[in-house]
Design a protein around this motif. Sequence first.
Motif, PDB file in Angstrom:
ATOM      1  N   ARG A 471       0.898  -1.338   0.247  1.00 24.49           N
ATOM      2  CA  ARG A 471      -0.365  -0.049   0.247  1.00 24.49           C
ATOM      3  C   ARG A 471       0.820   1.281  -0.252  1.00 24.49           C
ATOM      4  N   ALA A 472       2.013   1.616   0.145  1.00 24.05           N
ATOM      5  CA  ALA A 472       3.054   2.020   0.575  1.00 24.05           C
ATOM      6  C   ALA A 472       3.443   2.746  -1.033  1.00 24.05           C
ATOM      7  N   GLU A 473       3.656   2.200  -1.664  1.00 31.42           N
ATOM      8  CA  GLU A 473       3.430   1.941  -3.369  1.00 31.42           C
ATOM      9  C   GLU A 473       2.104   3.865  -3.862  1.00 31.42           C
ATOM     10  N   SER A 474       0.873   3.252  -3.430  1.00 28.98           N
ATOM     11  CA  SER A 474       0.097   4.045  -3.956  1.00 28.98           C
ATOM     12  C   SER A 474       0.025   5.872  -3.551  1.00 28.98           C
ATOM     13  N   ALA A 475       1.149   5.127  -1.965  1.00 31.86           N
ATOM     14  CA  ALA A 475       1.530   7.383  -1.505  1.00 31.86           C
ATOM     15  C   ALA A 475       2.464   7.402  -2.941  1.00 31.86           C
ATOM     16  N   ARG A 496      -4.856  12.888   3.496  1.00 34.55           N
ATOM     17  CA  ARG A 496      -5.524  11.834   3.857  1.00 34.55           C
ATOM     18  C   ARG A 496      -4.866  10.554   3.213  1.00 34.55           C
ATOM     19  N   ALA A 497      -4.885  10.290   1.874  1.00 35.72           N
ATOM     20  CA  ALA A 497      -4.627   9.003   1.755  1.00 35.72           C
ATOM     21  C   ALA A 497      -3.569   8.398   1.411  1.00 35.72           C
ATOM     22  N   ALA A 498      -2.785   9.109   1.784  1.00 36.21           N
ATOM     23  CA  ALA A 498      -1.105   8.740   1.901  1.00 36.21           C
ATOM     24  C   ALA A 498      -0.800   7.878   3.554  1.00 36.21           C
ATOM     25  N   LEU A 499      -1.761   8.818   4.724  1.00 38.14           N
ATOM     26  CA  LEU A 499      -1.480   8.269   5.912  1.00 38.14           C
ATOM     27  C   LEU A 499      -2.612   6.690   5.736  1.00 38.14           C
ATOM     28  N   SER A 500      -3.228   7.215   4.958  1.00 38.47           N
ATOM     29  CA  SER A 500      -4.319   6.181   4.992  1.00 38.47           C
ATOM     30  C   SER A 500      -3.461   4.439   4.672  1.00 38.47           C
ATOM     31  N   ALA A 501      -2.846   4.913   3.804  1.00 41.09           N
ATOM     32  CA  ALA A 501      -1.685   3.897   3.543  1.00 41.09           C
ATOM     33  C   ALA A 501      -1.606   3.283   4.348  1.00 41.09           C
ATOM     34  N   PHE A 502      -1.017   3.562   4.963  1.00 40.22           N
ATOM     35  CA  PHE A 502       0.080   3.362   6.339  1.00 40.22           C
ATOM     36  C   PHE A 502      -0.229   3.171   7.285  1.00 40.22           C
ATOM     37  N   ASP A 503      -1.522   2.922   7.655  1.00 41.13           N
ATOM     38  CA  ASP A 503      -2.742   2.275   8.615  1.00 41.13           C
ATOM     39  C   ASP A 503      -2.810   3.776   9.488  1.00 41.13           C
ATOM     40  N   ILE A 504      -3.493   4.611   9.350  1.00 44.42           N
ATOM     41  CA  ILE A 504      -3.171   5.241  10.264  1.00 44.42           C
ATOM     42  C   ILE A 504      -5.111   5.989  10.123  1.00 44.42           C
ATOM     43  N   PRO A 505      -5.599   6.046  11.174  1.00 42.88           N
ATOM     44  CA  PRO A 505      -6.591   6.418  11.502  1.00 42.88           C
ATOM     45  C   PRO A 505      -6.683   8.258  11.142  1.00 42.88           C
ATOM     46  N   VAL A 506      -7.545   7.814  10.362  1.00 44.37           N
ATOM     47  CA  VAL A 506      -7.998   9.881   9.690  1.00 44.37           C
ATOM     48  C   VAL A 506      -9.279   9.801   9.415  1.00 44.37           C
TER      49      VAL A 506
END
Length: 902
Positions: A471-475, A496-506
């Motif tokens: 998922r980091a590739e999407s970020a 927000r999408a970049a944070l979500s790729a790393f499982d950060i609740p946003v």
Amino acid sequence: MRQHRLFRIFEPASVAVIGATPRQGSVGFQVLHNLQAAGFKGAIYPVNRNHDSILGLTCYPSIVDIDAPVDLVVMAIPAERIPNAMRKCIARRVGGVVVISAGFGEVGPFGRQLQDEITGLARQARIPLVGPNCLGVMRPSLGLNATFAHSEVRKGPVALVSQSGAFCTALLDSAWSGGRGFSAVASLGATADVDFGQVLDYLSIDNQTRSILLYIEGVDDARAFLSGLRAAARLKPVVVIKPGRHQAGQRAAVTHTGGHRGSDEVFNAALERAGAVRVHTVNQLLAAANTLSSGVRLKGSRLAIVTNGGGPGVMAADQAAELEVPLATLSDGSIRALAEVLPSHWSHTHPVDLLGDADPQRYEQALSIVLEDPNVDGVLVLLTPQGVTEPTACAEAVIEAARGSRKPVLACWMGQDQVREGRWKLQREGIPHFNSPEAGVNGFGYLAAYHRNQQKLLQAPPPLAGHRQARAESARAIIGAALAEGRPHLDPLEARAALSAFDIPVSRAINVTSPEEARRAAETLGLPVVLKINSPDIARKSDVGGVRLDVREAESVASVYREILAAVEEKIPEAVIDGVTVESMEHRPHAREVVVAIERDAVFGPVIRFGQGGMAADILAGTSVAIPPLNVFLCEELIQRSSAERLLSGHRFLPPANRKALIELLMRASELACELPEIDLLLMNPVLVDEEGLMAVDAWMAIAPCASDRGRYGHMAIHPYPEGLSSSLTSRDGRTFNVRPIRPEDAVIERRFVDGLSAESKYFRFMYGMGDISPGMLARFTQIDYDREMALVVVADDGTEDACLKAVARYVANPGGESCEFALAVADDMQRQGIGGQLMERLMELASAQGFLEMDGDVLAQNVKMLKLCRKLGFSLRRDPDDAEIMQVTRSLDSYAATAVV
């Protein structure tokens, strides 16, 4: 092992001085005089075409005219003549060069050009160059004083490395007066070639050095600096003093050595992560070195104070409070035991006041009781020479009580003549002694800091989880697209999408560009909602009226949308407006607001910040800082040091915040910093955290290209654990084993592996008769720097209590970084199973991917099986010209495709 690159700098058999002169008061004269006066036993060659002899030594017109090997060359000639002299040194194949002369990078563009020229010549010829603009080097045990300092230097256990020659001379003079000595002294000046990292690497394996002192004004290569510092600090204490804590000092340091500015707070965090101790004055530097080199170590930070005078005890307690050193709370049992041996009017509290008539027996009994207390980690014993006091006998009593304890004891015998013999006895027994209560507490503080920072040094954060790798590739794609468009920021949805790729609740958000869209978005998300201006030109939305919270009615959403646009238009009419984001309103009645940020330091790259969140003008000013990568231990320590720590505890009707969720968030932020080098600044503020969990309700990310020629993690000051390198191999008898990079927690199975090798296998691997592995070697083997070394382990039953090593193959970068040296060991019961060859193939692939052009090693001529394997793997073999029992093996790595992820 091959000789270290700096061997002939610090242990030369001959020294030439280019620019030697009989003119007293000149640098060339002083260097030559110092070499003779210090008793250097090797050959000394003055070089000056205008003289036949100087100070009774034959003088040579040029370095090329010397008809014997020259290990070290010291240059004391004008800067403009040094490039030509360097070419002659290269032709003469000298071992190392020290350029004392000034007139280089510190004087402007022409000087910088000269510096680049001589540095390029030295590196091309692989000749280490110290300086320019430096004092020189010393090795007192060899009688080597290749400096122009006027101070005499004793032999001792402490090494001094400094960018400032003036600081060196002052410290050497002070050390001589105080009876202290040095194992080595190196003034590095501009660090154009040889830098702190290389010298620390040499000193880490130098058996004459027990502790290291550093004076640093600036760091050019953070990765090399921390790599060398961590290697040294694993094996011996390193104490650092750095000026420039404030802006005026930073400007002066930059002018002096050209050092980068960077953040002093980040520099401090880097030192702590590397296991070093920082001090701020020369007296503290010497005191810390004295304390740490004594071998005394702590397992905690709770200090007890025993004194025969109330005043000194209070002074020590005050200093402990200033340094945030916690005073121990004596147990009820200790209080009762003390009451049985002390007069009835003793203090009955802490500090333990033995009263002015304390005799040796009282000191010994009280100290023994306090040392037995489980709440005590160390003791500072104070004595004032009062009327009936016997300072010498009391010192002997303290020595006796301390002898049976594993906890450190520090002492302060205040006064002069009456306490002199007692001080001498304490110091002779290895009990650190100080002249004042405050200095004694400082000494304990150094031990506590060393213990705390050594724990940080041992941390090896885990690799990025497998699902986040994908998922980091999407970020990365989001950031790449923004940079391709020339945008310096991500918009709120992209962030927000970049944070979500790393499982950060946003929190959820929808961008809208009209009042009607705003209403529909609010109904989609569910009321109440938050509306925020979306503009690449506005980072602090609240400051310009760009935020409205808790909008509860759908009819109000459209009007709030218009109000936000009007407010922003009035305050920043030139701002580019991309719309308004409609976001879910988080209702968390027990929430605390914290901030988590990533910023890019000018020297050490990405750092993680954490603290109390909110709307402060400079929200990051009160945050604590850490160098990624992080793990649970480091995240917990970051929280404890922060301004938000007290807010997270429960009080009254407020339950404690979910600390586990907060630690997870910090670890995800660490992964962001590692995997996304383009992040210039990421601000998650506020993050709402309560007993249930947390939610980042706003995120702002500034991005910038990050060019690096060091590979995937080239932007990091500390190389993360290399993920993606685990694999398996199968032995000839069909067994399958896990193969992965070594980790610090492998120390237990590494010890069992080495101790379980046969005497022959140990001899073939280490080239000497070796008993059980020492703690120092164990640390060196398992706590590696993945930037310059790699150790692949073959593990049976990996991840279980029965895990055991079956083979280890490792490489370590040779000085210069173009080649690496390998070593291989296979358990006796696994030999002839083909795992050694498979492991070496993978090691060579990784070395090639890391940029090494060649791999070499030394193999005993009688190690027939290893030589056979080397031939099979394509190594060329030749006998060592200096040792007929050793075969030198070498292999080019050009044929390996650089496909491994390192």
